[in-house]
Design a protein around this motif. Structure first.
Motif, PDB file in Angstrom:
ATOM      1  N   SER A  25      18.452  47.485  61.144  1.00 43.38           N
ATOM      2  CA  SER A  25      17.286  47.518  62.021  1.00 43.38           C
ATOM      3  C   SER A  25      16.105  48.269  61.425  1.00 43.38           C
ATOM      4  CB  SER A  25      17.667  48.173  63.357  1.00 43.38           C
ATOM      5  OG  SER A  25      18.212  49.468  63.146  1.00 43.38           O
ATOM      6  N   ALA A  26      16.303  48.927  60.277  1.00 39.97           N
ATOM      7  CA  ALA A  26      15.221  49.728  59.696  1.00 39.97           C
ATOM      8  C   ALA A  26      15.458  49.889  58.208  1.00 39.97           C
ATOM      9  CB  ALA A  26      15.156  51.105  60.369  1.00 39.97           C
ATOM     10  N   VAL A  27      14.361  50.015  57.457  1.00 35.43           N
ATOM     11  CA  VAL A  27      14.478  50.172  56.006  1.00 35.43           C
ATOM     12  C   VAL A  27      13.255  50.905  55.481  1.00 35.43           C
ATOM     13  CG1 VAL A  27      13.393  47.915  55.539  1.00 35.43           C
ATOM     14  CG2 VAL A  27      14.888  48.953  53.824  1.00 35.43           C
ATOM     15  N   ARG A  28      13.465  51.761  54.460  1.00 33.90           N
ATOM     16  CA  ARG A  28      12.377  52.378  53.711  1.00 33.90           C
ATOM     17  C   ARG A  28      12.812  52.576  52.269  1.00 33.90           C
ATOM     18  NH1 ARG A  28       9.436  51.012  56.870  1.00 33.90           N
ATOM     19  NH2 ARG A  28       7.763  52.102  57.967  1.00 33.90           N
ATOM     20  N   SER A  29      11.951  52.217  51.340  1.00 34.16           N
ATOM     21  CA  SER A  29      12.181  52.468  49.928  1.00 34.16           C
ATOM     22  C   SER A  29      11.654  53.854  49.579  1.00 34.16           C
ATOM     23  CB  SER A  29      11.459  51.408  49.090  1.00 34.16           C
ATOM     24  OG  SER A  29      11.615  51.685  47.714  1.00 34.16           O
ATOM     25  N   ASP A  82      20.845  53.906  68.281  1.00 36.77           N
ATOM     26  CA  ASP A  82      20.034  52.686  68.229  1.00 36.77           C
ATOM     27  C   ASP A  82      18.777  52.934  67.399  1.00 36.77           C
ATOM     28  OD1 ASP A  82      19.437  50.046  68.712  1.00 36.77           O
ATOM     29  OD2 ASP A  82      18.506  50.410  70.643  1.00 36.77           O
ATOM     30  N   ILE A  83      18.970  53.420  66.184  1.00 43.12           N
ATOM     31  CA  ILE A  83      17.835  53.726  65.307  1.00 43.12           C
ATOM     32  C   ILE A  83      17.116  52.431  64.962  1.00 43.12           C
ATOM     33  CG2 ILE A  83      17.129  54.648  63.068  1.00 43.12           C
ATOM     34  CD1 ILE A  83      19.609  56.467  63.241  1.00 43.12           C
ATOM     35  N   GLU A  84      15.833  52.390  65.272  1.00 40.06           N
ATOM     36  CA  GLU A  84      15.051  51.174  65.082  1.00 40.06           C
ATOM     37  C   GLU A  84      13.890  51.359  64.112  1.00 40.06           C
ATOM     38  OE1 GLU A  84      15.665  48.240  66.002  1.00 40.06           O
ATOM     39  OE2 GLU A  84      17.128  48.397  67.629  1.00 40.06           O
ATOM     40  N   GLY A  85      13.739  52.548  63.568  1.00 37.17           N
ATOM     41  CA  GLY A  85      12.652  52.763  62.614  1.00 37.17           C
ATOM     42  C   GLY A  85      12.932  53.966  61.743  1.00 37.17           C
ATOM     43  N   ILE A  86      12.564  53.852  60.465  1.00 38.05           N
ATOM     44  CA  ILE A  86      12.678  54.937  59.499  1.00 38.05           C
ATOM     45  C   ILE A  86      11.341  55.072  58.794  1.00 38.05           C
ATOM     46  CG2 ILE A  86      13.782  55.711  57.358  1.00 38.05           C
ATOM     47  CD1 ILE A  86      16.249  54.159  58.137  1.00 38.05           C
ATOM     48  N   ALA A  87      10.927  56.309  58.567  1.00 34.63           N
ATOM     49  CA  ALA A  87       9.705  56.571  57.801  1.00 34.63           C
ATOM     50  C   ALA A  87       9.993  57.682  56.805  1.00 34.63           C
ATOM     51  CB  ALA A  87       8.552  56.971  58.723  1.00 34.63           C
ATOM     52  N   GLY A 319      13.287  44.835  59.738  1.00 36.86           N
ATOM     53  CA  GLY A 319      12.673  45.948  59.010  1.00 36.86           C
ATOM     54  C   GLY A 319      11.974  45.478  57.756  1.00 36.86           C
ATOM     55  N   ILE A 320      10.848  46.133  57.436  1.00 33.66           N
ATOM     56  CA  ILE A 320      10.137  45.874  56.194  1.00 33.66           C
ATOM     57  C   ILE A 320       9.880  47.202  55.492  1.00 33.66           C
ATOM     58  CG2 ILE A 320       9.043  43.694  56.842  1.00 33.66           C
ATOM     59  CD1 ILE A 320       6.531  45.278  57.612  1.00 33.66           C
ATOM     60  N   GLY A 321      10.009  47.195  54.180  1.00 34.00           N
ATOM     61  CA  GLY A 321       9.752  48.388  53.388  1.00 34.00           C
ATOM     62  C   GLY A 321       9.000  48.035  52.125  1.00 34.00           C
ATOM     63  N   LEU A 322       8.004  48.834  51.796  1.00 37.91           N
ATOM     64  CA  LEU A 322       7.176  48.578  50.618  1.00 37.91           C
ATOM     65  C   LEU A 322       7.947  48.948  49.358  1.00 37.91           C
ATOM     66  CD1 LEU A 322       4.186  47.714  50.000  1.00 37.91           C
ATOM     67  CD2 LEU A 322       3.676  50.170  49.870  1.00 37.91           C
ATOM     68  N   ALA A 328      -1.499  42.604  42.382  1.00 39.02           N
ATOM     69  CA  ALA A 328      -1.370  41.188  42.741  1.00 39.02           C
ATOM     70  C   ALA A 328      -0.900  40.999  44.171  1.00 39.02           C
ATOM     71  CB  ALA A 328      -0.396  40.496  41.787  1.00 39.02           C
ATOM     72  N   GLY A 329      -0.577  42.090  44.827  1.00 40.10           N
ATOM     73  CA  GLY A 329      -0.080  42.027  46.203  1.00 40.10           C
ATOM     74  C   GLY A 329       1.197  42.825  46.317  1.00 40.10           C
ATOM     75  N   PRO A 330       1.324  43.659  47.345  1.00 38.98           N
ATOM     76  CA  PRO A 330       2.518  44.499  47.488  1.00 38.98           C
ATOM     77  C   PRO A 330       3.767  43.673  47.752  1.00 38.98           C
ATOM     78  CG  PRO A 330       1.137  44.656  49.439  1.00 38.98           C
ATOM     79  CD  PRO A 330       0.345  43.884  48.426  1.00 38.98           C
ATOM     80  N   GLN A 331       4.886  44.138  47.211  1.00 40.22           N
ATOM     81  CA  GLN A 331       6.178  43.526  47.482  1.00 40.22           C
ATOM     82  C   GLN A 331       6.827  44.227  48.664  1.00 40.22           C
ATOM     83  OE1 GLN A 331       8.410  43.683  43.766  1.00 40.22           O
ATOM     84  NE2 GLN A 331       8.088  41.497  43.505  1.00 40.22           N
ATOM     85  N   LEU A 332       7.345  43.431  49.584  1.00 45.84           N
ATOM     86  CA  LEU A 332       8.043  43.962  50.741  1.00 45.84           C
ATOM     87  C   LEU A 332       9.503  43.551  50.689  1.00 45.84           C
ATOM     88  CD1 LEU A 332       5.698  43.268  53.809  1.00 45.84           C
ATOM     89  CD2 LEU A 332       6.085  45.440  52.648  1.00 45.84           C
ATOM     90  N   LEU A 333      10.361  44.503  51.007  1.00 50.01           N
ATOM     91  CA  LEU A 333      11.774  44.201  51.201  1.00 50.01           C
ATOM     92  C   LEU A 333      11.995  43.958  52.688  1.00 50.01           C
ATOM     93  CD1 LEU A 333      14.585  44.153  49.738  1.00 50.01           C
ATOM     94  CD2 LEU A 333      14.865  46.500  50.558  1.00 50.01           C
TER      95      LEU A 333
END
Length: 363
Positions: A25-29, A82-87, A319-322, A328-333
């Protein structure tokens, strides 16, 4: 939109048995590691990249139990948060629970009165009502969450908002927009936090629900450490005396599924509010982290950057993480809840890497 490549995420046997890899439900690089969370545990998972510059896989999973780092409100520290976000910002890792209520599902074996009774049952969980800030320090070359550390002579402690005193739901109890939705389960367009972004002292929480006449909502908070209790966060008031600020976004009737900072902008993952399959887009909210007043976000402030795939009953982008900030444009996971069977492998699941167009001025 085309998927540039996929990335393998591998988990321990215990995490797979708990279903973490199928409930992401959440991701951060974060440099050499990837932080992920599932929505049915009270843990954050750290995965290590095979190549921090161009990762093709993440493995060596370590599970970080929230109850070992902060005091949670639930009687059982392993009750799901119910973790739904990571920063990840500065010296800290942040996590937020959904703050939602849930309605019992009708399963195939249920019919008649029993099915109706289950559908009438609405419950909540105390551990869902938290916003957590955890110090991160280097251990053996890897960022590692700790309960307490010292940075430049100052002690930093893990802290939580919502474990004691009023929580976010309490603060919203008299809100003219959100109070009517507090008793409604998240998947029924009730209150449901599903994304977090942190920029300096600002914390943004994206709401999957409610969506009001097609408008999604983002809450802005200013958490600070309680001077009387370094393990507790409090919310600083805004000019109107409230301890939160509301922004409304025109996301074509969709709710917020995740937030990801990119410079002065916020990338917004938008998807269906209800328990439905449907369109999933990534929007760019231009200048979001420099706004000093509540915003109505549309037209000149909002651009739709790309569309993501979705399946029928599967592949719900959560979830999306940079991954990088290539000119050329950021890559998102992109990670998915309920992944399609073809995403699964022996040790986990695959995530997608997509490329956004280079940032441009809205309007």
């Amino acid at each position: 939109m085309s998927i540039e490549r996929t990335v393998r995420l591998s988990f321990t046997t215990g995490a797979r048995e708990a279903g973490t890899h199928t409930n992401l439900s959440a991701v951060r690089s974060d440099g050499p590691v990837l932080w992920v969370a599932g929505d049915e545990t009270a843990t954050i998972e750290r995965l290590v990249a095979d190549d921090p510059h161009a990762p093709g896989s993440y493995a060596d999973q370590t599970s970080c139990r929230l109850a070992d780092l902060v005091d949670l409100p639930g009687e059982d520290g392993d009750e799901e948060a119910d973790i739904e976000g990571i920063a990840r910002a500065g010296d800290f890792l942040w996590a937020v629970g959904s703050h939602s209520l849930r309605r019992k599902r009708i399963k195939t074996k249920h019919d008649g009165e029993k099915a109706l009774r289950r559908l009438a049952r609405v419950t909540g969980q105390a551990n869902r009502q938290v916003l957590v800030r955890i110090p991160v320090t280097d251990v053996d070359g890897l960022p590692t969450p700790v309960r307490e550390t010292t940075v430049a002579g100052a002690t930093q402690r893990a802290a939580v908002f919502g474990a004691s005193g009023p929580d976010l739901r309490d603060l919203l109890a008299d809100d003219e927009h959100l109070a009517p939705f507090l008793a409604i389960p998240g998947k029924d367009n009730g209150l449901d936090v599903e994304g977090i972004a942190v920029a300096g002292e600002r914390v943004y929480l994206g709401l999957r629900g409610p969506v009001l006449r097609g408008w999604a909502m983002v809450l802005e908070l200013r958490p600070a450490v309680d001077p009387d209790d370094p393990g507790r966060l409090v919310l600083e008031p805004f000019a109107d005396g409230r301890r939160y600020r509301k922004h409304v976004l025109d996301l074509a009737g969709l709710g917020v599924r995740d937030l990801c900072p990119h410079g002065a902008d916020l990338l917004v993952l938008a998807g269906p509010t209800m328990d439905l399959d449907g369109p999933v887009h990534v929007f760019r909210w231009h200048g979001a982290v420099t706004a000093d007043t509540p915003q109505v976000v549309r037209d000149d402030l909002l651009t739709r950057e790309l569309d993501l795939p979705f399946g029928v009953g599967v592949d719900h982008a959560e979830g999306i993480g940079l991954l990088d900030d290539d000119p050329a444009g950021p890559q998102l996971l992109v990670v998915y809840d309920s992944p399609a069977p073809e995403r699964l492998h022996e040790h986990g699941v695959t995530a997608d890497v997509v490329r956004l167009p280079p940032p441009a001025t809205a309007g």
